[in-house]
Design an enzyme around this catalytic site. Sequence first.
Site, PDB file in Angstrom:
ATOM      1  N   HIS A   1      68.649 -38.682  -3.162  1.00 10.17           N
ATOM      2  CA  HIS A   1      68.456 -39.901  -2.365  1.00 10.17           C
ATOM      3  C   HIS A   1      69.578 -40.877  -2.745  1.00 10.17           C
ATOM      4  O   HIS A   1      70.739 -40.626  -2.450  1.00 10.17           O
ATOM      5  CB  HIS A   1      67.046 -40.423  -2.652  1.00 10.17           C
ATOM      6  CG  HIS A   1      66.548 -41.495  -1.736  1.00 10.17           C
ATOM      7  ND1 HIS A   1      67.214 -41.926  -0.626  1.00 10.17           N
ATOM      8  CD2 HIS A   1      65.397 -42.231  -1.768  1.00 10.17           C
ATOM      9  CE1 HIS A   1      66.515 -42.870  -0.021  1.00 10.17           C
ATOM     10  NE2 HIS A   1      65.402 -43.085  -0.704  1.00 10.17           N
TER      11      HIS A   1
ATOM     12  N   HIS B   1      71.628 -34.364   6.004  1.00  8.43           N
ATOM     13  CA  HIS B   1      70.622 -35.418   6.039  1.00  8.43           C
ATOM     14  C   HIS B   1      69.373 -34.857   6.701  1.00  8.43           C
ATOM     15  O   HIS B   1      69.485 -34.058   7.623  1.00  8.43           O
ATOM     16  CB  HIS B   1      71.149 -36.623   6.844  1.00  8.43           C
ATOM     17  CG  HIS B   1      70.408 -37.880   6.550  1.00  8.43           C
ATOM     18  ND1 HIS B   1      69.226 -38.188   7.152  1.00  8.43           N
ATOM     19  CD2 HIS B   1      70.680 -38.878   5.675  1.00  8.43           C
ATOM     20  CE1 HIS B   1      68.801 -39.341   6.673  1.00  8.43           C
ATOM     21  NE2 HIS B   1      69.662 -39.776   5.769  1.00  8.43           N
TER      22      HIS B   1
ATOM     23  N   ASP C   1      76.632 -41.648   1.888  1.00 11.26           N
ATOM     24  CA  ASP C   1      77.075 -41.609   0.500  1.00 11.26           C
ATOM     25  C   ASP C   1      78.422 -40.932   0.296  1.00 11.26           C
ATOM     26  O   ASP C   1      78.972 -40.967  -0.796  1.00 11.26           O
ATOM     27  CB  ASP C   1      76.035 -40.882  -0.365  1.00 11.26           C
ATOM     28  CG  ASP C   1      74.804 -41.737  -0.546  1.00 11.26           C
ATOM     29  OD1 ASP C   1      74.967 -42.945  -0.722  1.00 11.26           O
ATOM     30  OD2 ASP C   1      73.693 -41.190  -0.490  1.00 11.26           O
TER      31      ASP C   1
HETATM   32  N1  CMC Z   1      75.471 -28.675   0.897  1.00 15.21           N
HETATM   33  C1  CMC Z   1      75.274 -27.374   1.209  1.00 15.21           C
HETATM   34  N2  CMC Z   1      74.248 -26.917   1.954  1.00 15.21           N
HETATM   35  C2  CMC Z   1      73.370 -27.812   2.369  1.00 15.21           C
HETATM   36  C3  CMC Z   1      73.498 -29.179   2.096  1.00 15.21           C
HETATM   37  C4  CMC Z   1      74.590 -29.600   1.339  1.00 15.21           C
HETATM   38  N3  CMC Z   1      74.780 -30.886   1.052  1.00 15.21           N
HETATM   39  N4  CMC Z   1      72.474 -29.849   2.665  1.00 15.21           N
HETATM   40  C5  CMC Z   1      71.724 -28.936   3.260  1.00 15.21           C
HETATM   41  N5  CMC Z   1      72.268 -27.706   3.104  1.00 15.21           N
HETATM   42  C6  CMC Z   1      71.786 -26.431   3.659  1.00 15.21           C
HETATM   43  C7  CMC Z   1      70.577 -25.908   2.902  1.00 15.21           C
HETATM   44  O1  CMC Z   1      70.967 -25.061   1.850  1.00 15.21           O
HETATM   45  C8  CMC Z   1      69.821 -25.195   3.977  1.00 15.21           C
HETATM   46  O2  CMC Z   1      70.465 -23.973   4.221  1.00 15.21           O
HETATM   47  P1  CMC Z   1      69.588 -22.657   4.557  1.00 15.21           P
HETATM   48  O3  CMC Z   1      68.931 -22.949   5.864  1.00 15.21           O
HETATM   49  O4  CMC Z   1      70.581 -21.554   4.594  1.00 15.21           O
HETATM   50  O5  CMC Z   1      68.594 -22.507   3.444  1.00 15.21           O
HETATM   51  C9  CMC Z   1      70.027 -26.071   5.215  1.00 15.21           C
HETATM   52  O6  CMC Z   1      71.304 -26.716   4.989  1.00 15.21           O
HETATM   53  C10 CMC Z   1      68.957 -27.106   5.420  1.00 15.21           C
HETATM   54  O7  CMC Z   1      68.857 -27.882   4.219  1.00 15.21           O
HETATM   55  P2  CMC Z   1      67.559 -28.561   3.672  1.00 15.21           P
HETATM   56  O8  CMC Z   1      67.648 -28.674   2.190  1.00 15.21           O
HETATM   57  O9  CMC Z   1      66.342 -27.892   4.244  1.00 15.21           O
HETATM   58  O10 CMC Z   1      67.663 -29.988   4.326  1.00 15.21           O
HETATM   59  P3  CMC Z   1      66.816 -31.234   3.926  1.00 15.21           P
HETATM   60  O11 CMC Z   1      66.604 -32.010   5.175  1.00 15.21           O
HETATM   61  O12 CMC Z   1      65.615 -30.857   3.134  1.00 15.21           O
HETATM   62  O13 CMC Z   1      67.783 -32.016   2.919  1.00 15.21           O
HETATM   63  C11 CMC Z   1      69.301 -33.511   1.986  1.00 15.21           C
HETATM   64  C12 CMC Z   1      68.445 -33.185   3.213  1.00 15.21           C
HETATM   65  C13 CMC Z   1      69.987 -34.859   2.234  1.00 15.21           C
HETATM   66  C14 CMC Z   1      68.396 -33.640   0.757  1.00 15.21           C
HETATM   67  C15 CMC Z   1      70.352 -32.385   1.793  1.00 15.21           C
HETATM   68  O14 CMC Z   1      71.169 -32.278   2.931  1.00 15.21           O
HETATM   69  C16 CMC Z   1      71.176 -32.574   0.524  1.00 15.21           C
HETATM   70  O15 CMC Z   1      70.748 -32.157  -0.541  1.00 15.21           O
HETATM   71  N6  CMC Z   1      72.390 -33.222   0.666  1.00 15.21           N
HETATM   72  C17 CMC Z   1      73.172 -33.527  -0.487  1.00 15.21           C
HETATM   73  C18 CMC Z   1      72.634 -34.759  -1.161  1.00 15.21           C
HETATM   74  C19 CMC Z   1      72.965 -36.004  -0.384  1.00 15.21           C
HETATM   75  O16 CMC Z   1      74.066 -36.212   0.066  1.00 15.21           O
HETATM   76  N7  CMC Z   1      71.961 -36.889  -0.248  1.00 15.21           N
HETATM   77  C20 CMC Z   1      72.129 -38.187   0.386  1.00 15.21           C
HETATM   78  C21 CMC Z   1      71.318 -38.316   1.589  1.00 15.21           C
HETATM   79  S1  CMC Z   1      71.785 -39.744   2.563  1.00 15.21           S
HETATM   80  C22 CMC Z   1      71.331 -41.074   1.606  1.00 15.21           C
HETATM   81  C23 CMC Z   1      69.927 -41.392   1.743  1.00 15.21           C
HETATM   82  O17 CMC Z   1      69.496 -41.715   2.858  1.00 15.21           O
HETATM   83  O18 CMC Z   1      69.248 -41.369   0.700  1.00 15.21           O
END
Ligand code: CMC
Length: 428
Positions: free
Chosen positions: A268, A307, A363
């Site tokens: 986050h 995201h 970010d």
């Molecule tokens: N790098 C590589 N792969 C990713 C990433 C990433 N940053 N984000 C998602 N994926 C992949 C994930 O592995 C999954 O692949 P598969 O379908 O093959 O298993 C797919 O994309 C869907 O990901 P998810 O984890 O189900 O997506 P989510 O909606 O649960 O997660 C997130 C959202 C923001 C936690 C995630 O994208 C992430 O960890 N990003 C990096 C951390 C980050 O930048 N966070 C800041 C968010 S914006 C600030 C805020 O509002 O807080």
Amino acid sequence: MGKNSLTVTDNRTGNTIELEITDGAIRAAELRQLKVNDDDFGLMSYDPAFSNTASTRSRITYIDGDKGILRYRGIPIEQLAEKSSYLETAYLLLNGELPNKDEFAKWSHEITHHTFLHENMKRLMESFRYDAHPMGMFVSTVAALSTFYPEAKNVTCPENRLLQIYRLVAKVPTIAAFTYRHSIGLPYHFPDNDLSYTGNFLAMMFRMAEADYVPNPVLAKALDVLFILHADHEQNCSANAMRSIGSSLVDPYSALAGAAAALYGPLHGGANEAVLKMLNEIGDKKNIPEFITRVKAGEVRLMGFGHRVYKNYDPRATIIKQTAEAVFEVTGKNPLLDIAIELERIALEDEYFVQRKLYPNVDFYSGIIYQAMGLPTAMFPVLFAIPRTIGWLSQWVELLEDPEQRIARPRQLYLGADERDYVPVEQR
Ligand code: CMC
């Protein structure tokens, strides 16, 4: 168009019910009518991480993740970033309308005159270890504020709530700056009420022996824009924490400390710190392809990408990229910017990221700007928490004024052991 309802047939029993659709949703509790027998609790919906569950009706922030749209109280984020100020936007978020001149003058006056911290609070902060993480200090200090304002418990009184809101919005920059001064062993600087919200924050952070510290106007403006972009983001992890804790009717300091704790996590508000660590680790543009291979193999995440809601370019990232240019004209270019731009270019062309709709989020660039402004990485989540305070508080007020809200209490699907007898330790 047909009827605004959903007909569900329970194939276990053959029973059919009709559920009304209002504002694009059915009421999950109505599914409970579907039972296999009289003892049955009734059908529930299973939604870990609330990916398709609306927990509230809200009128604060609108996001269309597919189109990359973000609006506060209906006003596009691009217009606010260009024309408004953080304090005006904060008023808008809380009250639903932009303030007129008098309303804004009163709002600014109240915020400016609640910036000071009690001396005991300062002493409390001094007792943290020299290397305490600023966000840990921030969370604890905000929680401790509840002990200074016991009347804040009266959360049902709107006037009382407003006083706590003034205090919180006013004091979070002071707390934040003190966490920084503490971590580098410098004396804390008290607020200068003649400066702007962000100008004062920069002064409390960086002032040394100058009698009159003049914050750089370009940097103060850039920080103001960054604060606008971070002010609210509807039902995200920390807003949900604020609402969940606030639903017990605890005071706003305790609830806000919980929300800030949620923000601390690397998925986050900790993500911009993680982005800088990642860019430093990559170190050189030539190492990017190897890094991307590791991301695709699932070994590491590309921090600052992806995201839960945006499946398009995060509109905040676009504005931040423009803000970066203004900041770098003053500070000189952050060498990590080249790596970030190249990383973005390669990722946006790569099938892995395209297929999963992973774009830069807020970010990805914010950390690079903060670093160029001389703000250390450990301060990044704190820099997120300052402006998000008004978002949390707006969500909190909306919750308290919503007659439909009760204490937050999700259900579970129990899959653990059935009833069994306790076994004395000698027999285990
Ligand atoms: N790098 C590589 N792969 C990713 C990433 C990433 N940053 N984000 C998602 N994926 C992949 C994930 O592995 C999954 O692949 P598969 O379908 O093959 O298993 C797919 O994309 C869907 O990901 P998810 O984890 O189900 O997506 P989510 O909606 O649960 O997660 C997130 C959202 C923001 C936690 C995630 O994208 C992430 O960890 N990003 C990096 C951390 C980050 O930048 N966070 C800041 C968010 S914006 C600030 C805020 O509002 O807080």
